[in-house]
Design an enzyme around this catalytic site. Structure first.
Site, PDB file in Angstrom:
ATOM      1  N   THR A   1      25.899 -57.118   1.405  1.00  0.00           N
ATOM      2  CA  THR A   1      25.167 -55.643   2.040  1.00  0.00           C
ATOM      3  C   THR A   1      26.289 -55.072   2.970  1.00  0.00           C
ATOM      4  O   THR A   1      26.431 -53.695   2.676  1.00  0.00           O
ATOM      5  CB  THR A   1      23.987 -56.078   2.814  1.00  0.00           C
TER       6      THR A   1
ATOM      7  N   ASP B   1      16.109 -55.779  -1.443  1.00  0.00           N
ATOM      8  CA  ASP B   1      16.964 -56.787  -1.241  1.00  0.00           C
ATOM      9  C   ASP B   1      16.075 -58.218  -0.864  1.00  0.00           C
ATOM     10  O   ASP B   1      16.134 -59.172  -1.495  1.00  0.00           O
ATOM     11  CB  ASP B   1      18.076 -56.396  -0.149  1.00  0.00           C
TER      12      ASP B   1
ATOM     13  N   ASP C   1      20.125 -53.114  10.250  1.00  0.00           N
ATOM     14  CA  ASP C   1      21.273 -52.436  11.276  1.00  0.00           C
ATOM     15  C   ASP C   1      22.286 -52.071  10.166  1.00  0.00           C
ATOM     16  O   ASP C   1      22.724 -50.906  10.461  1.00  0.00           O
ATOM     17  CB  ASP C   1      21.398 -53.207  12.423  1.00  0.00           C
ATOM     18  N   ARG C   2      22.911 -53.063   9.595  1.00  0.00           N
ATOM     19  CA  ARG C   2      24.222 -52.537   8.979  1.00  0.00           C
ATOM     20  C   ARG C   2      23.899 -51.600   7.933  1.00  0.00           C
ATOM     21  O   ARG C   2      24.870 -50.853   7.347  1.00  0.00           O
ATOM     22  CB  ARG C   2      24.789 -53.775   8.240  1.00  0.00           C
TER      23      ARG C   2
END
Length: 505
Positions: free
Chosen positions: A40, A265, A123-124
């Site tokens: 990710t 995901d 967050d990413r």
């Protein structure tokens, strides 16, 4: 999102979402990742940078940083604080990313006048696409059920974010169930509902419809929503609030909304590629895209915005599903590879802390100990390779320090060169046989160099885009320079891809 989902579910999509992009936009049908870390964090990074882990430093979601001497999460930042929440989930920023993004370049090209906003449950998924210079990146806090950010961007949430959080949509979703969105006999692209290799949601005893939401332990009350279609609804609604609250597209300066839907995901990991849950989620996500485009048409105007769609990685079929069709596939439990490598080194060279970490299919050796014991890297490699090739499912072990000397197909060779960052990558890459991965027996994952993990959609639609398609192989690294060419701005600093001529023309 694997590439084939576009066609597997095509006949059931509405005309306003995925099909709108396919039927009216440009479809790069042979689009692949170009490095051996289909995770990710790297995916979000390199879609927006046009770079590779070797330059960006984002070699995994987590990785061992040799300079720090510890594991590092791809967006962690201990110097900042949470804004909008009461927990540590906001201690994040893009500082670990060592190159610029297309969103950064847009800010630079407009002397900061362009507005850039990143949105994702993860967050990413919000931070890395939004880049270093963004007006803001926002992600979902499973503890409080709020959208939060960090002091890297601002000291307090804008009014529009506070107003959105006050709507308490997560609370409304928790009170509902995830049920079939259409009659059961219409899910013809899926297996039957009750499969032993599917993982149940937290609190459930079986992975079957209807799914009821049970607050998870550890204070993360709203975590379960991530693995349901309500996560996509929440993301879309927040994105629409961002467009309105930040007045994106309201003047003659181009703005950029980087929106990532994270729920596919979570759902894909739990239920796999042929589950009714997966099919149902994509049919629901299609309607969310249709609503997003309809509202952009109404506010910005059709033809006045450019949208592109891709995915941060693909996914393997669940080994249990593959085995039904006698296709070679299996799961290797976490930890086995690292322990075998460690035992082999100790047997050959004596006791010692030879391995600092094993993650992302990579062995991180203790360079100081190798130097102290006068052990050559090549000798350590041969020792580890001999031991691991005796392991079921291991097909090769690659020495990152001598990639060009490896007997590999050219495509895999490029992936190995592109993933190696000396301070953040391991020394050896453990390549599993197709269909194999490390993990658990329920659900599935990604992270390999095989087509099921590398082949993802790439659709362009809207302003400046003519309808068409190509089956020429394109790369994730080509997306950012293509956007730069369309916008007439400089490509990101670490770009190694090229503009896709068919799209730009």
């Amino acid at each position: 999102m694997r590439y084939d989902y576009l066609y597997r579910y095509y006949d059931k999509f509405t005309t306003g979402g995925f099909r709108r992009m396919m039927d009216e936009g440009f479809n790069c049908r042979n689009n692949h990742y170009h490095y051996a870390a289909t995770y990710t964090g790297p995916g979000h990074t390199h879609i927006y940078t046009g770079s590779a882990p070797a330059l960006s430093g984002i070699v995994g979601n987590d990785f061992y940083d040799r300079n720090l001497g510890r594991l590092l999460y791809c967006t962690e930042d201990t110097t900042v604080s949470t804004v909008g929440g009461t927990g540590p989930a906001g201690k994040m920023s893009p500082r670990t990313m060592l190159v610029t993004t297309i969103t950064d370049q847009l800010k630079l090209a407009t002397e900061g006048r362009a507005k850039v906003v990143g949105v994702a449950l993860k967050d990413r998924g919000a931070i890395l696409p939004a880049g270093h210079a963004a007006n803001g990146a926002y992600w979902f806090d499973s503890k409080d059920g709020n959208w939060i950010t960090s002091t890297f961007y601002m000291q307090e949430l804008p009014k529009w974010v506070n107003d959105f959080n006050k709507r308490r949509l997560p609370e409304q979703f928790m009170a509902q169930k995830w049920e079939f969105s259409r009659p059961l006999n219409q899910y013809t692209a899926s297996t039957t509902d009750d499969q032993p290799y599917e993982a149940p949601l937290p609190g459930e005893s079986k992975a079957v419809f209807p799914h009821e939401f049970i607050a998870t332990t550890g204070g993360l009350r709203y975590e379960v929503l991530r693995a349901t279609p309500y996560g996509d609804v929440l993301s879309k609604e927040f994105a629409l609030a961002a467009i309105k609250g930040e007045q994106l597209g309201a003047d003659n300066v181009t703005d950029f909304l980087a929106l990532s839907f994270s729920s596919p995901d979570y759902i894909g990991h739990a239920f796999g590629t042929h589950a009714i849950e997966t099919e149902d989620n994509y049919l629901r996500l299609d309607r969310q895209l249709a609503d997003l485009f309809a509202q952009l048409d109404a506010t910005i105007g059709k033809g006045n915005y450019l949208a592109f769609l891709s995915a941060d990685h693909g996914v393997a079929d669940v080994p249990g599903f593959s085995q039904v069709y006698r296709i070679p596939a299996n799961v290797k439990p976490y930890g086995v590879v690292g322990e075998v490598a460690k035992a082999a080194l100790e047997k050959a060279f004596g006791s010692g802390n030879w391995i600092l970490a094993y993650m992302n299919q990579q062995v991180y050796l203790n360079h100081s100990l190798l130097a102290e014991k006068k052990i050559a890297m090549g000798d350590a490699y041969e020792t580890v390779k001999r031991a691991l090739l005796n392991q079921p499912g291991v097909i090769n072990v690659i020495n990152f320090h001598q990639v060009t000397a490896q007997a590999l197909p050219e495509v895999q060779m490029e992936m190995m060169r592109n993933v190696f960052h000396p301070n953040r990558s391991g020394d050896f890459y453990v390549m599993f046989q197709s269909g194999w991965f490390e993990g658990r027996n329920k659900g599935t994952t990604h992270g390999t160099t095989y087509a099921y993990d590398t082949h993802v959609p790439l659709l362009f639609y809207g302003w400046g885009i003519k309808h068409g398609q190509t089956v020429r192989r394109t790369k994730i690294a080509d997306i950012a320079p293509t956007l730069a060419a369309l916008l007439g701005i400089l490509e990101p600093s670490g770009t190694i891809g090229n503009p896709i001529e068919e799209v730009v023309n």
